[in-house]
Design an enzyme around this catalytic site. Structure first.
Site, PDB file in Angstrom:
ATOM      1  N   LEU A  14       0.669  -1.196   0.023  1.00  0.00           N
ATOM      2  CA  LEU A  14       0.177  -0.098   0.089  1.00  0.00           C
ATOM      3  C   LEU A  14       0.924   1.278   0.062  1.00  0.00           C
ATOM      4  O   LEU A  14       0.260   2.487  -0.151  1.00  0.00           O
ATOM      5  CB  LEU A  14      -1.021   0.003   1.334  1.00  0.00           C
ATOM      6  CG  LEU A  14      -1.793  -1.188   1.283  1.00  0.00           C
ATOM      7  CD1 LEU A  14      -2.773  -1.125   2.728  1.00  0.00           C
ATOM      8  CD2 LEU A  14      -2.800  -1.514   0.167  1.00  0.00           C
ATOM      9  N   GLY A  47       7.137   6.764  -1.472  1.00  0.00           N
ATOM     10  CA  GLY A  47       8.205   6.468  -1.874  1.00  0.00           C
ATOM     11  C   GLY A  47       9.427   6.095  -0.834  1.00  0.00           C
ATOM     12  O   GLY A  47       8.824   5.551   0.178  1.00  0.00           O
ATOM     13  N   ASP A  68      -0.451  -9.164  16.363  1.00  0.00           N
ATOM     14  CA  ASP A  68      -0.263 -10.405  16.950  1.00  0.00           C
ATOM     15  C   ASP A  68       1.048 -10.591  17.700  1.00  0.00           C
ATOM     16  O   ASP A  68       1.157 -11.209  18.832  1.00  0.00           O
ATOM     17  CB  ASP A  68      -0.760 -11.528  15.896  1.00  0.00           C
ATOM     18  CG  ASP A  68      -1.811 -11.508  14.974  1.00  0.00           C
ATOM     19  OD1 ASP A  68      -2.705 -10.759  15.653  1.00  0.00           O
ATOM     20  OD2 ASP A  68      -1.914 -12.032  14.095  1.00  0.00           O
ATOM     21  N   HIS A  70      -2.130   9.551   9.902  1.00  0.00           N
ATOM     22  CA  HIS A  70      -1.762  10.244   8.705  1.00  0.00           C
ATOM     23  C   HIS A  70      -2.978  11.199   8.384  1.00  0.00           C
ATOM     24  O   HIS A  70      -4.061  11.241   8.760  1.00  0.00           O
ATOM     25  CB  HIS A  70      -1.854   9.324   7.639  1.00  0.00           C
ATOM     26  CG  HIS A  70      -1.242   9.809   6.550  1.00  0.00           C
ATOM     27  ND1 HIS A  70      -1.757  10.917   5.524  1.00  0.00           N
ATOM     28  CD2 HIS A  70       0.036   9.501   5.938  1.00  0.00           C
ATOM     29  CE1 HIS A  70      -0.732  10.878   4.528  1.00  0.00           C
ATOM     30  NE2 HIS A  70       0.261  10.259   4.863  1.00  0.00           N
ATOM     31  N   ARG A  89       3.577  15.108  10.193  1.00  0.00           N
ATOM     32  CA  ARG A  89       2.240  14.537  10.064  1.00  0.00           C
ATOM     33  C   ARG A  89       1.566  14.516  11.476  1.00  0.00           C
ATOM     34  O   ARG A  89       0.361  15.029  11.247  1.00  0.00           O
ATOM     35  CB  ARG A  89       2.697  12.856   9.721  1.00  0.00           C
ATOM     36  CG  ARG A  89       3.068  12.613   8.468  1.00  0.00           C
ATOM     37  CD  ARG A  89       3.244  11.340   8.145  1.00  0.00           C
ATOM     38  NE  ARG A  89       3.412  10.829   6.902  1.00  0.00           N
ATOM     39  CZ  ARG A  89       3.652   9.736   6.367  1.00  0.00           C
ATOM     40  NH1 ARG A  89       3.936   8.529   7.038  1.00  0.00           N
ATOM     41  NH2 ARG A  89       3.869   9.507   5.105  1.00  0.00           N
ATOM     42  N   HIS A 120      -2.308   5.179  10.986  1.00  0.00           N
ATOM     43  CA  HIS A 120      -1.594   4.855   9.944  1.00  0.00           C
ATOM     44  C   HIS A 120      -0.195   4.023  10.025  1.00  0.00           C
ATOM     45  O   HIS A 120      -0.062   2.936   9.194  1.00  0.00           O
ATOM     46  CB  HIS A 120      -0.939   5.974   9.110  1.00  0.00           C
ATOM     47  CG  HIS A 120      -0.372   6.018   7.870  1.00  0.00           C
ATOM     48  ND1 HIS A 120      -0.547   5.185   6.781  1.00  0.00           N
ATOM     49  CD2 HIS A 120       1.122   6.423   7.485  1.00  0.00           C
ATOM     50  CE1 HIS A 120       0.320   5.394   5.835  1.00  0.00           C
ATOM     51  NE2 HIS A 120       1.100   5.979   6.334  1.00  0.00           N
ATOM     52  N   ARG A 149       7.201   9.379  12.759  1.00  0.00           N
ATOM     53  CA  ARG A 149       7.892   9.211  11.662  1.00  0.00           C
ATOM     54  C   ARG A 149       8.014  10.098  10.593  1.00  0.00           C
ATOM     55  O   ARG A 149       6.960  10.507  10.152  1.00  0.00           O
ATOM     56  CB  ARG A 149       7.421   7.506  10.971  1.00  0.00           C
ATOM     57  CG  ARG A 149       7.936   7.254   9.735  1.00  0.00           C
ATOM     58  CD  ARG A 149       7.931   5.889   9.309  1.00  0.00           C
ATOM     59  NE  ARG A 149       6.212   5.615   8.883  1.00  0.00           N
ATOM     60  CZ  ARG A 149       6.203   5.997   7.660  1.00  0.00           C
ATOM     61  NH1 ARG A 149       7.057   6.645   6.932  1.00  0.00           N
ATOM     62  NH2 ARG A 149       4.685   5.943   7.368  1.00  0.00           N
ATOM     63  N   LEU A 198       9.651   2.318   4.309  1.00  0.00           N
ATOM     64  CA  LEU A 198      10.158   1.364   3.689  1.00  0.00           C
ATOM     65  C   LEU A 198      11.755   1.177   3.793  1.00  0.00           C
ATOM     66  O   LEU A 198      12.373  -0.057   3.753  1.00  0.00           O
ATOM     67  CB  LEU A 198       9.889   1.637   2.202  1.00  0.00           C
ATOM     68  CG  LEU A 198       8.633   1.421   1.790  1.00  0.00           C
ATOM     69  CD1 LEU A 198       8.347   1.908   0.200  1.00  0.00           C
ATOM     70  CD2 LEU A 198       7.974   0.090   1.658  1.00  0.00           C
TER      71      LEU A 198
END
Length: 427
Positions: A44, A48, A205, A226, A267, A328, A363, A369
């Site tokens: 999702l 970038g 979990d 977000h 954010r 988010h 963040r 990523l």
């Protein structure tokens, strides 16, 4: 039925896949996922992946990350993430990942709280592009067994040592999956919230099991909202309107269609401003406008967002987008060191389920990523360096405790939510 692997990895997002690809091919790996391979939050990710584009940007990148994280970041983790970023991008390109380029050089986007453009991207589906290419590589590895619709319901533990996981398949069958090393890459906690950009099956979990087995946690109440998810009256996952849209120059508008805020604030701060605006005017959302960017630019830069909004009846080349904040990302998680090792022996955690402190309290856009990939590789390197025929003691497992599966799920969710609430009270 019992299964034995050298390494079991729980999760098939970018961190789980990349960890598997960085382990030796002589290593037998079981890669399990709670849902289908394509239903990870890595798919999702739109905007970038950050990268140190040149040495001159190091200090700026470092300070942007610290500032966004309210200076609660683990500086050593930030340094490691930034310094390793060019290596990660080169690895991804070698796997066939496509990034936007011009004249053979990467193009970079800018997003909120970044002082310069340093985000490598592919259209507005960067996460999907990276995950699909990693999956292609994993599927070609004979030493990796992929198990879809297979849920981790417990860890096999003894004397603060992990010897694998207890798993449940979609038909309800429960068995043990023994392993010399276990890597938790099971994602975030969006499924615990009514409005989230995450897949609903991501319910923390691994966190519940960490609490159960007294594995150290860190910053578990650090949860990112977000600012811009597509507003909808429908229940279910919220579609993200990428931060890169605002990075390209989109405007946030109030009910009178007036700009009311600096669009590239961090954010958490921007989400607060939007909530304040909605409360002041009694509205359920604000508006995001990209019309002034021009139809051609919108469709070429954000084809996925354009198509999705069109399905909702919104032509973003002509109309404003109704947006609202939504849960988010999870900055907290299972505490790990710079090699992604947890407080339990033979157990690692990577990606959103882990916390090495790199993000601090908030963040920075497009660091997710990168962080997932950098520290997934570090876990694989550490496992490889330590790996031996350990002959771990096999402990008996009482399978009767897993009989009431639905109650087990409810208990785990309640356990995580109570711990988040408790941690919030203590801050």
């Amino acid at each position: 039925m019992n299964i034995k692997s050298d390494v079991v990895i729980v999760g098939t997002g970018v961190s789980g896949l990349y960890c598997a690809l960085n382990l030796p091919e002589k290593t037998s790996i079981s890669l399990i996922t709670k849902s289908s391979l394509e239903e990870s939050d890595s798919f999702l990710a739109q905007g970038g992946i950050c990268v140190l584009k040149d040495e001159g940007d190091y200090e700026s990148f470092f300070q942007d990350t610290l500032k966004a994280g309210h200076y609660e970041n683990n500086k050593a983790a930030v340094q490691q993430m930034i310094q390793k970023s060019p290596e990660i991008i080169n690895d991804l390109i070698s796997f066939g990942v496509r990034f936007a380029q011009k004249d053979g050089k990467l193009l970079y986007a800018k997003e909120g709280a970044h002082s310069t453009a340093r985000i490598a991207y592919y259209q507005d589906i960067t996460g999907r592009e990276i995950t699909e290419k990693l999956l292609e590589q994993v599927k070609n590895k004979k030493n990796i067994t992929i198990m879809e619709n297979t849920e981790m319901i417990d860890l096999i533990c003894y004397d603060n040592c992990c010897g694998g996981v207890i798993i449940r398949s979609s038909d309800g069958a429960i068995c043990r999956l023994d392993a010399d090393y276990t890597v938790l890459a099971s994602g975030g906690i969006g499924g615990l919230y009514q409005y989230s950009t995450n897949y609903p099956h991501l319910t923390g979990d691994a966190l519940a099991l960490a609490i159960k087995h007294k594995i150290k946690l860190k910053n578990i109440n650090y949860i990112q909202i977000h600012p811009t998810a597509l507003y909808s009256e429908q229940q279910g996952r919220r579609f993200l309107i990428s931060e890169s849209v605002r990075g390209e120059g989109a405007y946030l508008l109030n009910s009178q269609k007036e700009r009311f805020v600096e669009e590239l604030l961090p954010r958490d701060i921007l989400s607060q401003k939007i909530h304040q605006q909605m409360k002041a005017e009694g509205s359920k959302h604000v508006w995001l406008s990209v019309k002034h960017l021009g139809s051609e630019r919108i469709k070429s830069r954000f084809p996925n967002i354009y198509e999705r909004c069109l399905k909702e009846g919104i032509d973003i080349t002509q109309e404003d987008i109704p947006v609202t904040p939504a849960q988010h990302y999870f900055m907290g998680g299972i505490e790990v060191d710079l090699q992604s090792k947890t407080s339990m022996e033979h157990l690692y955690a990577v990606g959103e389920t882990s916390c090495n402190g790199v993000h601090g309290a908030n963040r920075l856009a497009s660091n997710s990523l990168l962080e997932s990939l950098v520290f997934a590789k570090e876990s694989a390197i550490d496992i490889t360096n330590k790996f031996a025929e350990n002959n771990l003691t096999q402990v008996m497992v009482d399978f009767s405790v897993y009989k009431d599966y639905e109650q087990l799920k409810r208990n785990n969710k309640e356990l995580v939510l109570k711990e988040i609430e408790r941690a919030g009270r203590n801050e």
